[in-house]
Design an enzyme around this catalytic site. Structure first.
Site, PDB file in Angstrom:
ATOM      1  N   ASP A  13       0.864  -1.192   0.000  1.00 52.14           N
ATOM      2  CA  ASP A  13       0.000   0.000   0.000  1.00 52.14           C
ATOM      3  C   ASP A  13       0.896   1.235   0.000  1.00 52.14           C
ATOM      4  O   ASP A  13       1.765   1.372   0.865  1.00 52.14           O
ATOM      5  CB  ASP A  13      -0.904  -0.023   1.241  1.00 52.14           C
TER       6      ASP A  13
ATOM      7  N   ASP B  22      -3.972   2.570  -5.120  1.00 53.75           N
ATOM      8  CA  ASP B  22      -2.645   2.596  -4.487  1.00 53.75           C
ATOM      9  C   ASP B  22      -2.269   1.319  -3.750  1.00 53.75           C
ATOM     10  O   ASP B  22      -1.355   1.334  -2.935  1.00 53.75           O
ATOM     11  CB  ASP B  22      -2.522   3.813  -3.557  1.00 53.75           C
ATOM     12  N   GLU B  23      -2.956   0.208  -4.020  1.00 50.72           N
ATOM     13  CA  GLU B  23      -2.503  -1.018  -3.371  1.00 50.72           C
ATOM     14  C   GLU B  23      -2.678  -2.249  -4.234  1.00 50.72           C
ATOM     15  O   GLU B  23      -3.448  -2.257  -5.189  1.00 50.72           O
ATOM     16  CB  GLU B  23      -3.136  -1.188  -1.989  1.00 50.72           C
TER      17      GLU B  23
END
Ligand code: DCP
Ligand code: CA
Ligand code: CA
Length: 361
Positions: free
Chosen positions: A4, A104-105
């Protein structure tokens, strides 16, 4: 592994303007209604030290940062998407199987390349963090675990720039003291319900009789909560095929819970989608609504019809039904609303996702 990126939008902003790094940086979604109306999308850790959080109204963030030289910036999704694509390209090379989740992960299954050895997996995670830093100057927080559930919770353990490795034999003692709200699926409402049942920490959940959990939450959720509490999760890391869908979003003039005001807006959106669908000569079978509430939370409700349809009135009827359902289940006000059609069939069936969000206010 779950990777993340740290304070993602704000870290992207620091990247193109390194002088921001030492200052509080707050990335905002401005509603455009008045100068400071809108909500905080995210903030760097300097700003978080002053109590600024995602979802907070901008005026409140300004208040917390009074007398400080802070920087407030509007979101630039296009730039973040570009950065995200670069990052995902790097991460993918470290995985046997790869699954991006959100901007974002990503989950990385590294079982084969680490030969199931957690020491090797840890080395791999360090190499990956290093590559990300060298190639994109970005930091991330990583959780390594025996499954997705443990990896995800481990990634939240040390932030920013963290790396937490939980071996299979450590999983239940790692989870035991954590609040149940750390589990995916335990939102505010479920958390309150569990507190009422005397369940506060994951260990409390583990000790709770599974039949009682099933009685309260139903068979699927009850079983899931029980397994999750003892670190059991068998979900594979799997690349998601691009869902084929078309959607339209719009911002309402005022945040509202008024059904007819919201329906007025969704009627415009569904008309637009209907036009688009006819040019593609395809029929939809699933209708969804997306409600972005004042706190910037995204809520989706969907319904799959008995058979494919091209009927715009059916879109509107289903949207009404879904909105009524959402409003009865939530007490939040709606800021942005969207309509999505998916599960297409027909001659002109498009092969890739054609989601296009745009504002119509
Ligand atoms: N985001 C948003 N509104 C929210 C939460 C998140 O717009 N209420 C956006 C901005 C974030 C991005 O999604 O940068 C990723 O969300 P995360 O929850 O991963 O939060 P961050 O990456 O910002 O911070 P962290 O370092 O805690 O992961
Ligand atoms: Ca993040
Ligand atoms: Ca995230």
């Amino acid at each position: 592994m779950l990777v993340d990126l740290d304070y993602f939008y704000a870290q992207c902003e620091e990247l193109r303007n390194p002088s921001l790094k030492t200052k509080p940086v707050v990335v905002c979604v401005y509603s455009g209604r008045s100068k400071d109306s809108g909500a905080v999308s995210t903030a760097n850790y300097v700003a978080r030290n002053y109590g600024v959080k995602s979802g907070m109204p901008i005026f409140l963030a300004k208040k917390k940062l009074e007398n400080v030289e802070a920087v407030f910036l509007p979101v630039d999704f296009q730039f973040y998407e570009e950065m995200s694509a670069k990052v995902m390209g790097i991460l993918r090379n470290f995985a046997d199987e790869f699954e991006q989740v959100g901007i974002d992960e990503a989950y990385l299954d590294v079982t084969r390349r680490s030969l199931g050895d957690f020491g090797k997996a840890e080395e791999l995670a360090k190499m990956m963090k290093n590559d990300l830093l060298l190639q994109q100057k970005l930091t991330c927080s990583v959780g390594v675990g025996p499954n997705k559930l443990v990896a995800k919770i481990a990634s939240d353990e040390t932030k920013p720039d963290g790396l937490t490795v939980i071996r299979p034999e450590q999983a239940s003692s790692f989870l035991e003291p954590l609040l149940v709200s750390r589990l995916i699926g335990v939102g505010t409402k479920t958390f309150e319900k569990m507190l009422d049942m005397g369940i506060k920490r994951i260990g409390d959940l583990a000790r709770h009789d599974v039949q009682k959990l099933i009685a309260v939450f139903g068979r699927i959720l009850g079983t899931y909560f029980h397994n999750a509490s003892i670190g059991i999760d068998n979900e594979p890391v799997k690349e998601k095929g691009e869902a084929e869908s078309i959607s339209r979003m719009a911002t309402l003039k005022l945040d509202t819970r008024d059904l007819s005001i919201t329906l007025e807006k969704t009627a415009e959106l569904s008309n637009d989608l209907h036009q688009r669908m006819l040019t593609d000569k395809s029929a939809f079978q699933t209708v969804s609504i997306i409600a972005i509430t004042t706190d910037l939370g995204t809520h989706t409700r969907s319904k799959t019809l008995d058979k494919p349809s091209t009927d715009v009135t059916l879109i509107d009827r289903t949207v009404r039904e879904l909105l009524e359902k959402f409003l009865s289940e939530s007490d939040l006000e709606i800021r942005r609303v969207g309509v999505k059609l998916s599960n297409f069939s027909g001659v002109g069936k498009n092969q890739k996702q054609i989601t296009s969000y745009f504002q119509t206010t």
